[in-house]
Design a protein around this motif. Structure first.
Motif, PDB file in Angstrom:
ATOM      1  N   ALA A  88       0.858  -1.185   0.000  1.00  0.00           N
ATOM      2  CA  ALA A  88       0.000   0.000   0.000  1.00  0.00           C
ATOM      3  C   ALA A  88       0.893   1.234   0.000  1.00  0.00           C
ATOM      4  CB  ALA A  88      -0.898  -0.004   1.232  1.00  0.00           C
ATOM      5  N   ASP A  89       0.500   2.240  -0.752  1.00  0.00           N
ATOM      6  CA  ASP A  89       1.257   3.494  -0.831  1.00  0.00           C
ATOM      7  C   ASP A  89       0.647   4.498   0.142  1.00  0.00           C
ATOM      8  OD1 ASP A  89       2.606   5.797  -1.433  1.00  0.00           O
ATOM      9  OD2 ASP A  89       2.182   5.732  -3.585  1.00  0.00           O
ATOM     10  N   LEU A  90       1.274   4.653   1.292  1.00  0.00           N
ATOM     11  CA  LEU A  90       0.768   5.566   2.318  1.00  0.00           C
ATOM     12  C   LEU A  90       1.331   6.967   2.161  1.00  0.00           C
ATOM     13  CD1 LEU A  90       0.963   3.184   5.398  1.00  0.00           C
ATOM     14  CD2 LEU A  90      -0.981   3.610   3.882  1.00  0.00           C
ATOM     15  N   GLY A  91       2.121   7.194   1.123  1.00  0.00           N
ATOM     16  CA  GLY A  91       2.686   8.517   0.872  1.00  0.00           C
ATOM     17  C   GLY A  91       4.079   8.641   1.465  1.00  0.00           C
ATOM     18  N   ALA A  92       4.714   9.735   1.123  1.00  0.00           N
ATOM     19  CA  ALA A  92       6.096   9.968   1.556  1.00  0.00           C
ATOM     20  C   ALA A  92       6.205  10.199   3.062  1.00  0.00           C
ATOM     21  CB  ALA A  92       6.676  11.152   0.803  1.00  0.00           C
ATOM     22  N   ASP A  93       5.265  10.904   3.630  1.00  0.00           N
ATOM     23  CA  ASP A  93       5.272  11.217   5.065  1.00  0.00           C
ATOM     24  C   ASP A  93       3.848  11.064   5.597  1.00  0.00           C
ATOM     25  OD1 ASP A  93       6.269  11.982   7.522  1.00  0.00           O
ATOM     26  OD2 ASP A  93       6.138  14.112   7.082  1.00  0.00           O
ATOM     27  N   PRO A  94       3.370   9.821   5.736  1.00  0.00           N
ATOM     28  CA  PRO A  94       1.961   9.619   6.074  1.00  0.00           C
ATOM     29  C   PRO A  94       1.595  10.071   7.483  1.00  0.00           C
ATOM     30  CG  PRO A  94       3.125   7.547   6.204  1.00  0.00           C
ATOM     31  CD  PRO A  94       4.098   8.557   5.655  1.00  0.00           C
ATOM     32  N   VAL A  95       0.407  10.634   7.574  1.00  0.00           N
ATOM     33  CA  VAL A  95      -0.204  10.937   8.866  1.00  0.00           C
ATOM     34  C   VAL A  95      -1.332   9.924   9.012  1.00  0.00           C
ATOM     35  CG1 VAL A  95      -1.446  12.625  10.245  1.00  0.00           C
ATOM     36  CG2 VAL A  95       0.382  13.370   8.704  1.00  0.00           C
ATOM     37  N   LEU A  96      -1.102   8.918   9.830  1.00  0.00           N
ATOM     38  CA  LEU A  96      -2.066   7.844   9.974  1.00  0.00           C
ATOM     39  C   LEU A  96      -3.201   8.235  10.908  1.00  0.00           C
ATOM     40  CD1 LEU A  96       0.462   4.892  10.227  1.00  0.00           C
ATOM     41  CD2 LEU A  96      -0.756   5.728   8.205  1.00  0.00           C
ATOM     42  N   PRO A  97      -4.414   7.711  10.666  1.00  0.00           N
ATOM     43  CA  PRO A  97      -5.561   8.049  11.520  1.00  0.00           C
ATOM     44  C   PRO A  97      -5.341   7.710  12.987  1.00  0.00           C
ATOM     45  CG  PRO A  97      -6.287   6.834   9.583  1.00  0.00           C
ATOM     46  CD  PRO A  97      -4.789   6.833   9.577  1.00  0.00           C
ATOM     47  N   ASP A  98      -4.609   6.642  13.248  1.00  0.00           N
ATOM     48  CA  ASP A  98      -4.312   6.231  14.613  1.00  0.00           C
ATOM     49  C   ASP A  98      -2.839   5.831  14.656  1.00  0.00           C
ATOM     50  OD1 ASP A  98      -3.899   4.665  16.973  1.00  0.00           O
ATOM     51  OD2 ASP A  98      -6.053   4.312  17.089  1.00  0.00           O
ATOM     52  N   PRO A  99      -2.015   6.522  15.424  1.00  0.00           N
ATOM     53  CA  PRO A  99      -0.578   6.242  15.431  1.00  0.00           C
ATOM     54  C   PRO A  99      -0.211   4.860  15.976  1.00  0.00           C
ATOM     55  CG  PRO A  99      -1.121   7.805  17.156  1.00  0.00           C
ATOM     56  CD  PRO A  99      -2.377   7.592  16.348  1.00  0.00           C
ATOM     57  N   VAL A 100      -1.129   4.206  16.657  1.00  0.00           N
ATOM     58  CA  VAL A 100      -0.837   2.910  17.249  1.00  0.00           C
ATOM     59  C   VAL A 100      -1.464   1.759  16.457  1.00  0.00           C
ATOM     60  CG1 VAL A 100      -1.160   1.476  19.312  1.00  0.00           C
ATOM     61  CG2 VAL A 100      -0.649   3.906  19.549  1.00  0.00           C
ATOM     62  N   ASP A 101      -2.671   1.980  15.931  1.00  0.00           N
ATOM     63  CA  ASP A 101      -3.437   0.868  15.378  1.00  0.00           C
ATOM     64  C   ASP A 101      -4.248   1.294  14.156  1.00  0.00           C
ATOM     65  OD1 ASP A 101      -4.550  -1.619  15.149  1.00  0.00           O
ATOM     66  OD2 ASP A 101      -5.929  -1.401  16.815  1.00  0.00           O
ATOM     67  N   THR A 102      -3.589   1.627  13.066  1.00  0.00           N
ATOM     68  CA  THR A 102      -4.287   1.972  11.830  1.00  0.00           C
ATOM     69  C   THR A 102      -4.615   0.695  11.078  1.00  0.00           C
ATOM     70  OG1 THR A 102      -3.207   4.109  11.669  1.00  0.00           O
ATOM     71  CG2 THR A 102      -4.068   3.190   9.633  1.00  0.00           C
ATOM     72  N   VAL A 103      -5.876   0.564  10.656  1.00  0.00           N
ATOM     73  CA  VAL A 103      -6.329  -0.647   9.981  1.00  0.00           C
ATOM     74  C   VAL A 103      -6.680  -0.323   8.532  1.00  0.00           C
ATOM     75  CG1 VAL A 103      -8.071  -2.485   9.966  1.00  0.00           C
ATOM     76  CG2 VAL A 103      -7.243  -1.568  12.140  1.00  0.00           C
ATOM     77  N   LEU A 104      -6.196  -1.157   7.612  1.00  0.00           N
ATOM     78  CA  LEU A 104      -6.532  -1.027   6.200  1.00  0.00           C
ATOM     79  C   LEU A 104      -7.500  -2.156   5.841  1.00  0.00           C
ATOM     80  CD1 LEU A 104      -3.016  -0.386   4.622  1.00  0.00           C
ATOM     81  CD2 LEU A 104      -4.753   1.309   5.234  1.00  0.00           C
ATOM     82  N   ALA A 105      -8.562  -1.811   5.120  1.00  0.00           N
ATOM     83  CA  ALA A 105      -9.510  -2.799   4.625  1.00  0.00           C
ATOM     84  C   ALA A 105      -9.148  -3.108   3.183  1.00  0.00           C
ATOM     85  CB  ALA A 105     -10.934  -2.255   4.706  1.00  0.00           C
ATOM     86  N   VAL A 106      -8.913  -4.369   2.886  1.00  0.00           N
ATOM     87  CA  VAL A 106      -8.537  -4.797   1.541  1.00  0.00           C
ATOM     88  C   VAL A 106      -9.719  -5.564   0.957  1.00  0.00           C
ATOM     89  CG1 VAL A 106      -6.923  -6.150   0.165  1.00  0.00           C
ATOM     90  CG2 VAL A 106      -6.117  -4.954   2.218  1.00  0.00           C
ATOM     91  N   LYS A 107     -10.255  -5.057  -0.147  1.00  0.00           N
ATOM     92  CA  LYS A 107     -11.371  -5.711  -0.828  1.00  0.00           C
ATOM     93  C   LYS A 107     -10.822  -6.488  -2.022  1.00  0.00           C
ATOM     94  CE  LYS A 107     -15.783  -4.811  -3.049  1.00  0.00           C
ATOM     95  NZ  LYS A 107     -16.693  -3.761  -3.526  1.00  0.00           N
ATOM     96  N   LEU A 108     -11.102  -7.782  -2.031  1.00  0.00           N
ATOM     97  CA  LEU A 108     -10.613  -8.651  -3.102  1.00  0.00           C
ATOM     98  C   LEU A 108     -11.648  -8.753  -4.216  1.00  0.00           C
ATOM     99  CD1 LEU A 108      -9.142 -11.527  -0.912  1.00  0.00           C
ATOM    100  CD2 LEU A 108      -7.963  -9.524  -1.854  1.00  0.00           C
ATOM    101  N   ARG A 109     -11.158  -9.043  -5.401  1.00  0.00           N
ATOM    102  CA  ARG A 109     -12.059  -9.220  -6.549  1.00  0.00           C
ATOM    103  C   ARG A 109     -12.679 -10.578  -6.519  1.00  0.00           C
ATOM    104  NH1 ARG A 109      -8.807  -6.008 -11.275  1.00  0.00           N
ATOM    105  NH2 ARG A 109      -8.963  -4.081 -10.146  1.00  0.00           N
TER     106      ARG A 109
END
Length: 56
Positions: free
Chosen positions: A35-56
């Motif tokens: 996943a490309d979070l950018g060069a200097d990401p600001v995550l929604p939660d600094p401890v526990d950011t969760v990404l949802a991955v939707k499969l085809r």
């Protein structure tokens, strides 16, 4: 998992889309999707950011 198998990646907290990385540094790992979070990401939660991955 190959990127062709992924429909979308989103932050669970906000629903904002996260693009799949196309960086040349990841080309050595064709069977792994990064996943490309950018060069200097600001995550929604600094401890526990969760990404949802939707499969085809």
């Amino acid at each position: 998992m190959r990127k062709e198998q992924i429909d979308s990646i989103r932050y669970l907290a906000s629903g904002a889309e996260v693009p799949i990385s196309t960086s040349w540094t990841h080309s050595d790992y064709p069977d792994i999707v990064f996943a490309d979070l950018g060069a200097d990401p600001v995550l929604p939660d600094p401890v526990d950011t969760v990404l949802a991955v939707k499969l085809r």
